[in-house]
Each structure stands twice: as C-alpha cells, then as structure tokens.
Design a protein around this motif. Structure first.
Motif, mmCIF file in Angstrom:
data_model
loop_
_atom_site.group_PDB
_atom_site.id
_atom_site.type_symbol
_atom_site.label_atom_id
_atom_site.label_comp_id
_atom_site.label_asym_id
_atom_site.label_seq_id
_atom_site.Cartn_x
_atom_site.Cartn_y
_atom_site.Cartn_z
ATOM 1 N N GLN A 85 0.825 -1.207 0.000
ATOM 2 C CA GLN A 85 0.000 0.000 0.000
ATOM 3 C C GLN A 85 0.861 1.259 0.000
ATOM 4 N N ALA A 86 0.407 2.267 -0.721
ATOM 5 C CA ALA A 86 1.067 3.562 -0.700
ATOM 6 C C ALA A 86 0.777 4.233 0.640
ATOM 7 N N ASP A 87 1.720 4.975 1.150
ATOM 8 C CA ASP A 87 1.559 5.697 2.410
ATOM 9 C C ASP A 87 0.997 7.082 2.081
ATOM 10 N N HIS A 109 -12.998 -0.938 -4.886
ATOM 11 C CA HIS A 109 -11.572 -0.903 -5.217
ATOM 12 C C HIS A 109 -11.331 -0.046 -6.461
ATOM 13 N N ASN A 110 -12.116 -0.270 -7.512
ATOM 14 C CA ASN A 110 -11.960 0.515 -8.746
ATOM 15 C C ASN A 110 -12.249 1.991 -8.501
ATOM 16 N N LEU A 111 -13.226 2.268 -7.662
ATOM 17 C CA LEU A 111 -13.586 3.648 -7.335
ATOM 18 C C LEU A 111 -12.395 4.382 -6.723
ATOM 19 N N VAL A 112 -11.745 3.756 -5.744
ATOM 20 C CA VAL A 112 -10.614 4.391 -5.053
ATOM 21 C C VAL A 112 -9.408 4.498 -5.979
ATOM 22 N N THR A 113 -9.080 3.426 -6.694
ATOM 23 C CA THR A 113 -7.906 3.482 -7.566
ATOM 24 C C THR A 113 -8.105 4.471 -8.713
ATOM 25 N N ASP A 114 -9.311 4.534 -9.282
ATOM 26 C CA ASP A 114 -9.578 5.490 -10.364
ATOM 27 C C ASP A 114 -9.524 6.931 -9.856
ATOM 28 N N ALA A 115 -10.063 7.165 -8.661
ATOM 29 C CA ALA A 115 -10.039 8.520 -8.088
ATOM 30 C C ALA A 115 -8.601 8.943 -7.783
ATOM 31 N N ALA A 116 -7.788 8.018 -7.286
ATOM 32 C CA ALA A 116 -6.383 8.338 -7.003
ATOM 33 C C ALA A 116 -5.647 8.672 -8.297
ATOM 34 N N GLU A 117 -5.927 7.893 -9.326
ATOM 35 C CA GLU A 117 -5.288 8.160 -10.622
ATOM 36 C C GLU A 117 -5.721 9.517 -11.175
ATOM 37 N N ALA A 118 -7.021 9.816 -11.077
ATOM 38 C CA ALA A 118 -7.536 11.101 -11.556
ATOM 39 C C ALA A 118 -6.948 12.265 -10.762
ATOM 40 N N ALA A 119 -6.682 12.042 -9.476
ATOM 41 C CA ALA A 119 -6.109 13.094 -8.635
ATOM 42 C C ALA A 119 -4.602 13.224 -8.830
ATOM 43 N N GLY A 120 -4.028 12.342 -9.662
ATOM 44 C CA GLY A 120 -2.601 12.406 -9.942
ATOM 45 C C GLY A 120 -1.741 11.778 -8.854
ATOM 46 N N ILE A 121 -2.340 10.932 -8.035
ATOM 47 C CA ILE A 121 -1.594 10.270 -6.964
ATOM 48 C C ILE A 121 -1.032 8.969 -7.524
ATOM 49 N N TYR A 163 2.248 6.196 -7.061
ATOM 50 C CA TYR A 163 3.411 5.677 -6.364
ATOM 51 C C TYR A 163 3.856 4.432 -7.118
ATOM 52 N N PRO A 164 4.916 4.530 -7.924
ATOM 53 C CA PRO A 164 5.370 3.355 -8.677
ATOM 54 C C PRO A 164 5.694 2.190 -7.739
ATOM 55 N N GLY A 165 5.155 1.014 -8.080
ATOM 56 C CA GLY A 165 5.398 -0.180 -7.279
ATOM 57 C C GLY A 165 4.511 -0.288 -6.052
ATOM 58 N N LEU A 166 3.628 0.692 -5.844
ATOM 59 C CA LEU A 166 2.706 0.672 -4.707
ATOM 60 C C LEU A 166 1.284 0.832 -5.225
ATOM 61 N N THR A 167 0.312 0.484 -4.398
ATOM 62 C CA THR A 167 -1.079 0.602 -4.807
ATOM 63 C C THR A 167 -1.853 1.524 -3.872
ATOM 64 N N VAL A 168 -2.837 2.199 -4.438
ATOM 65 C CA VAL A 168 -3.779 3.000 -3.656
ATOM 66 C C VAL A 168 -5.112 2.271 -3.752
ATOM 67 N N SER A 169 -5.625 1.837 -2.611
ATOM 68 C CA SER A 169 -6.835 1.021 -2.595
ATOM 69 C C SER A 169 -7.625 1.306 -1.325
ATOM 70 N N PRO A 170 -8.819 0.711 -1.183
ATOM 71 C CA PRO A 170 -9.572 0.890 0.061
ATOM 72 C C PRO A 170 -8.772 0.451 1.293
ATOM 73 N N HIS A 171 -7.973 -0.600 1.155
ATOM 74 C CA HIS A 171 -7.166 -1.032 2.301
ATOM 75 C C HIS A 171 -6.106 0.019 2.634
ATOM 76 N N GLY A 172 -5.656 0.750 1.616
ATOM 77 C CA GLY A 172 -4.720 1.848 1.849
ATOM 78 C C GLY A 172 -5.361 2.971 2.661
ATOM 79 N N LEU A 173 -6.675 3.165 2.484
ATOM 80 C CA LEU A 173 -7.383 4.161 3.300
ATOM 81 C C LEU A 173 -7.417 3.705 4.759
ATOM 82 N N ARG A 174 -7.542 2.404 4.965
ATOM 83 C CA ARG A 174 -7.495 1.847 6.322
ATOM 84 C C ARG A 174 -6.128 2.109 6.949
ATOM 85 N N HIS A 175 -5.067 1.870 6.184
ATOM 86 C CA HIS A 175 -3.714 2.142 6.658
ATOM 87 C C HIS A 175 -3.550 3.626 6.954
#
Length: 174
Positions: A44-46, A141-153, A155-167
């Motif tokens: 997960q991305a921090d 999952h798609n909602l969060v990853t698509d929104a992160a991509e649209a926001a320009g977030i 992190y190469p080699g890391l993922t932004v996902s609902p579990h990342g929001l938990r972290h």
C-alpha cells in the motif's frame, strides 16, 4: 467405473473427460484464491491527509464519495464497510458496530461528527435493515484506484486502494 455408473455414462471415456473438466475448474478457483498461488500483491502507498482528501474529492457520485469518506474516517475493511446497516450506527457515541469482522470478531469503529452527520442523512434514505452501501468490493476498489489516478496520486510499485485508506486512517490517528 463406479463414477461412470453413478453418472450414467455408458462410456468410461466420457466420465474421464468430465472429471478432467471438473478438476480444471477446481484448479482455476484454487489458483485464483490460494495465497501461495496468487500473484504477489503490491504494498500500500503511504498516503498523506491531502492525498486522501483529494481521492475523496475526485469521486463524482455523492453517495460514493461518502462511502470513501466513511472508509477513511473509520478505518473499516472493505467487507465491513459494505455490510453495516442503519441499526449498526450509534449516533450518540459516534460509533459503528462491526459484526463479524476479521476472525469473526465483533467490535466498534469510531467515526468523526461531520462524516457521521452525512452518513446518517444518507442512511435514512435506505430501506430499513438493508446495507447502507450496496456495491461490490471490486467496485469500491476501482472507485478508489480510479479517483487516485484522476487526482494524480501515483506511487510506482505501490497501490492506492480501500485497504490503503485503512492504513492511512491508522497512521494519521497515530
């Protein structure tokens, strides 16, 4: 031969073909779900607070934006977020009762007053006893990853996902 007779096939080759197809189906499910067979998941991305808020802002639908906000605010797992009802919300103590979380354990998750107010307003529009957020884990999952991509977030080699929001919730609360 016993399987051939039980299945009603006259030719043993038909039964052998059927068993091969059934085993292939079982193997596909096994390989897709067993932890040692699945491809390695990206860590997960921090996310910092600004990035989380950007993800929430980029979600277009109001109820979906609220869903992402609740995920971050409470630190709920995706399955927990998608399964609670209005009856599970305790507005006086600003908490949500989580039934059968990880390890089949019940617990409470705290929620901030602003998100709670928005959640109650939306939850009261839902039929009684039904889940508040009706979507699949894949959609979330798609909602969060698509929104992160649209926001320009990114992190190469890391993922932004609902579990990342938990972290992120845990890190920011700490």
């Amino acid at each position: 031969r016993v399987l051939s007779q039980l299945m009603g096939h006259r030719d043993l080759r038909t039964t052998q073909m059927y068993i091969a197809i059934a085993m292939a189906d079982c193997r596909a499910v096994y390989e897709a779900t067993h932890p040692l067979c699945t491809p390695t998941r990206l860590p997960q991305a921090d996310l910092n607070v600004e990035e989380v808020l950007a993800v929430i802002d980029w979600v277009e639908e109001d109820h979906e934006s609220l869903m992402v906000r609740v995920a971050y605010s409470t630190g709920l797992r995706a399955s927990e977020l998608l399964s609670f009802t209005l009856d599970d919300i305790d507005p006086e103590q600003a908490k949500i009762f989580v039934r059968g979380g990880k390890g089949d354990q019940d617990r409470y998750a705290l929620i901030d007053p602003t998100t709670l107010k928005q959640l109650l307003r939306y939850a009261r529009t839902r039929p009684p006893g039904e889940r508040i957020f009706k979507c699949s884990r894949d959609h979330l999952h798609n909602l969060v990853t698509d929104a992160a991509e649209a926001a320009g977030i990114q992190y190469p080699g890391l993922t932004v996902s609902p579990h990342g929001l938990r972290h992120a919730c845990a890190s920011h609360c700490h």
